[in-house]
Design a protein around this motif. Structure first.
Motif, short mmCIF file in Angstrom:
data_model
loop_
_atom_site.label_atom_id
_atom_site.label_comp_id
_atom_site.label_asym_id
_atom_site.label_seq_id
_atom_site.Cartn_x
_atom_site.Cartn_y
_atom_site.Cartn_z
N LEU A 92 0.87 -1.23 0.02
CA LEU A 92 -0.08 0.07 0.03
C LEU A 92 0.98 1.40 -0.15
CD1 LEU A 92 -2.84 -0.65 2.63
CD2 LEU A 92 -3.18 -0.39 0.23
N HIS A 93 0.39 2.14 -0.60
CA HIS A 93 0.97 3.59 -0.83
C HIS A 93 2.10 3.65 -1.38
CE1 HIS A 93 -1.96 4.19 2.53
NE2 HIS A 93 -1.53 3.57 3.18
N MET A 94 2.93 2.96 -1.80
CA MET A 94 4.23 3.08 -2.27
C MET A 94 4.42 3.08 -3.76
SD MET A 94 6.61 0.81 0.23
CE MET A 94 6.40 0.95 2.08
N ASP A 95 5.20 3.91 -4.40
CA ASP A 95 5.10 3.99 -5.73
C ASP A 95 5.67 2.62 -6.41
OD1 ASP A 95 4.87 6.50 -5.08
OD2 ASP A 95 6.73 7.47 -6.03
N LYS A 96 6.60 2.06 -5.88
CA LYS A 96 7.09 0.66 -6.30
C LYS A 96 7.90 -0.07 -5.24
CE LYS A 96 10.96 1.84 -8.97
NZ LYS A 96 11.92 1.55 -10.38
N PHE B 77 18.67 4.48 13.63
CA PHE B 77 19.61 5.39 14.54
C PHE B 77 18.62 6.64 14.92
CE2 PHE B 77 23.54 3.08 13.43
CZ PHE B 77 24.33 3.54 14.51
N ALA B 78 17.60 6.96 14.08
CA ALA B 78 16.72 8.25 14.57
C ALA B 78 15.87 7.80 15.71
CB ALA B 78 16.00 8.57 13.45
N GLY B 79 15.79 6.37 16.06
CA GLY B 79 15.26 6.05 17.23
C GLY B 79 13.74 5.52 16.90
N TYR B 80 13.39 5.42 15.69
CA TYR B 80 12.14 4.81 15.50
C TYR B 80 12.35 3.24 15.27
CZ TYR B 80 11.40 9.60 13.55
OH TYR B 80 11.16 10.84 13.34
N GLY B 81 10.96 2.84 15.56
CA GLY B 81 11.10 1.47 15.65
C GLY B 81 9.68 0.89 15.03
N GLY B 82 9.51 -0.29 14.36
CA GLY B 82 8.03 -0.61 14.10
C GLY B 82 7.61 0.26 12.66
N ILE B 83 8.87 0.57 12.17
CA ILE B 83 8.71 1.19 10.82
C ILE B 83 9.14 0.58 9.63
CG2 ILE B 83 8.78 3.38 11.94
CD1 ILE B 83 11.62 3.70 10.53
N THR B 84 8.76 0.88 8.34
CA THR B 84 9.32 0.33 7.07
C THR B 84 9.51 1.57 6.24
OG1 THR B 84 9.11 -1.25 5.57
CG2 THR B 84 6.92 -0.07 5.98
N VAL B 85 10.50 1.33 5.18
CA VAL B 85 11.10 2.19 4.30
C VAL B 85 10.34 2.13 2.85
CG1 VAL B 85 13.15 2.63 5.41
CG2 VAL B 85 12.73 1.11 3.65
N GLY B 86 10.05 3.29 2.37
CA GLY B 86 9.53 3.03 0.90
C GLY B 86 9.74 4.36 -0.01
N ILE B 87 9.26 4.25 -0.93
CA ILE B 87 9.13 5.39 -1.87
C ILE B 87 7.82 5.71 -2.21
CG2 ILE B 87 9.53 4.07 -3.97
CD1 ILE B 87 11.19 6.64 -5.16
N CYS B 88 7.29 7.15 -2.16
CA CYS B 88 5.96 7.75 -2.14
C CYS B 88 6.21 9.10 -3.02
CB CYS B 88 5.69 7.72 -0.76
SG CYS B 88 3.91 8.01 -0.63
N ASN B 89 5.52 9.10 -4.20
CA ASN B 89 5.51 10.21 -4.96
C ASN B 89 6.63 10.75 -4.96
OD1 ASN B 89 2.40 10.54 -4.76
ND2 ASN B 89 2.17 11.63 -3.13
#
Ligand code: ATP
Ligand code: MG
Length: 462
Positions: free
Chosen positions: A238-242, A412-424
């Motif tokens: 969901l939400h990701m360009d690809k 390193f920024a301290g986030y957790g429970g996240i995922t990375v992606g490309i959007c717009n």
């Protein structure tokens, strides 16, 4: 333009759990600091070397929706008078303040689910970026989540030297698996090994697992960052360009279609059937059909069709071989499942095993042409495993590089429970639950699907 209501995805952060945790200045800047120089060897360079940070409040616009009335906005909207909703997502990238001291980081990488071009590129980039931050302890957990529990599987120490050339081949250096231990067993094993950063490469199932690991770590008050990198060759997140691997898959799929076309075209009344990946979404089938220009019939899960009857696929195939001399069918694996017997069989991860629509169409086509006594030379190609095992092409290689780097920045920024992606076209972080609630599907009313229909020239098979 100002929306009536802004929806922001709030990223889980270590400070939600630990209010006494103090950030330290980040020590690293990709722009000016590649490759690692001597001065990085023993600690953090001073602040003046920094530039190019992403601010925690930098956002990317995901979408703007204009609802025809407040009621149609439903749960999306808290203000009863609202009709415009904007959704904003956090930009990915290096932060000025980091929440882990590199020398205290014990990072682990795991790849789960099926193979996908680019896995090695992402592993490689995560390792390299961790080293640039100054991390010394990086381990690979072999064979997916199973590697956390199976006694016979031993963790692999990773370094730039180990991963330097792994992207030159497909597959995953770490191996993959489905099924495996419970979440509690995984977190026990992480505690034992002292893992405080976990990078998880996988699809929706893997991400559901990653989110559960994140929640379990919070429950146990562990200072752990769990960051996902979505791996779905189907491009159905969901939400990701690809997603990475998709571009390579389309390119390789196109080659299979080309072979099917040559086979079909060289035979008398030749029919080539190619089955491509796409359990619930037809993106690969549609894009490969568009790219090859040699497909006469494209069948996807989102658009129902008939095989038999006056508007069926088989009648059209007859028309094609009698007028053009040959025909090529491209079918996504999740299409036409209603024609196949349901077995309720599941794989070790609990995913329903799909029936083989490619073989079914092949058999029905042979039967049909025999019945009408028209010669037909039917050939079936399933290139799935050849495509999955390919190395990433240039465009996926770039995507993997950026995703791998951003995964490390996010941790390193301290986030957790996240995922990375490309959007717009921008790189972003999402909270995991936002992207795995259901698979992204192709819109049968979209221009792209209609362009595909124009390209194949196929009629409506419903
Ligand atoms: P693919 O796109 O190749 O199917 P996937 O990540 O969806 O990738 P799965 O086999 O479904 O692949 O899952 C991978 C791993 O995640 C398995 O080890 C499985 O046990 C675990 N998993 C799947 N679903 C869940 C869930 N809901 N909660 C926790 N773990 C899960
Ligand atoms: Mg899956």
């Amino acid at each position: 333009f100002q929306g009536d209501f802004e929806r922001r995805f709030n990223l889980p952060h270590l400070t939600d759990l630990f209010d006494d945790i103090e950030p330290i200045p980040s020590t690293f800047c990709l722009k000016s600091r590649l490759p690692v120089s001597e001065e990085f060897a023993d600690g953090y360079p001073s602040d003046e070397k920094w530039h190019g940070y992403i601010n925690n409040n930098d956002r990317v616009l995901l979408k703007v929706i204009h609802y025809s009335s407040p009621t149609s906005a439903g749960a999306e909207c808290i203000d009863p008078a609202c009709t415009w909703v904007e959704q904003w997502i956090h930009r990915a990238g290096p932060r000025e303040k980091i929440y882990f001291k590199p020398e205290q980081v014990n990072a682990a990488i795991v790849t789960c689910g099926g193979l996908c071009p680019g896995l090695n590129d992402v592993i490689r980039q995560i390792v390299i970026t961790l080293e640039i931050y100054g991390v010394k302890r990086i381990m690979g957990i072999p064979f997916g989540y199973r590697g956390f529990s199976d006694q016979g599987i031993h963790e692999m120490q990773l370094s730039r030297k180990v991963v330097q050339n792994i992207h030159l081949a497909g597959g995953s250096l770490l191996g993959i698996s489905r099924g495996g231990p419970t979440i509690s067993e995984i977190v026990d094993s992480m505690e034992e090994r002292g893992i405080n950063m976990l990078f998880v490469l996988g699809g929706n199932g893997t991400h559901a697992g990653a989110n559960a690991i994140h929640n379990e770590c919070r429950k146990r008050r562990l200072k752990v960052a769990v960051v996902g990198v979505p791996k779905t060759i189907d491009n159905d997140i969901l939400h990701m360009d690809k997603t990475f691997g998709f571009d390579t898959a389309v390119e390789e799929a196109q080659r299979a279609i080309n072979s099917a076309y040559i086979e079909a075209h060289s035979a008398y009344h030749g029919i080539g059937i190619v089955k491509l990946m796409g359990r619930s979404s037809g993106f690969i089938a549609m894009h490969a059909s568009l790219a090859s220009g040699q497909v006469d019939i494209c069948l996807i899960p989102e658009v129902p069709f008939h095989l038999h009857g006056p508007n069926g696929v088989l009648k059209h195939l007859r028309y094609l071989v009698e007028t053009k001399g040959s025909a090529v069918v491209c079918v996504a694996e999740g299409a036409g499942q209603n024609f196949l017997e349901k077995t309720n069989a599941t794989d070790p991860s609990g995913n329903i095993v799909l029936g083989d629509i490619g073989v079914h169409i092949q058999q029905e086509t042979k039967k049909y042409f025999k019945e009408i006594d028209v010669p037909a030379d039917v050939k079936y190609i399933d290139p799935t495993y050849m495509i999955r095992a390919c190395r990433a092409n240039a465009s996926d290689g770039i995507l993997c590089t950026v995703l791998g780097q951003n995964a490390v920045h996010g941790a390193f920024a301290g986030y957790g429970g996240i995922t990375v992606g490309i959007c717009n076209t921008h790189y972003v972080y999402f909270p995991i639950p936002e992207v795995i609630s259901y698979p992204r599907q192709l819109d049968p009313n979209s221009r792209m699907w209609h362009r595909c229909l124009t390209s194949t020239g196929q009629p409506d098979f419903t």
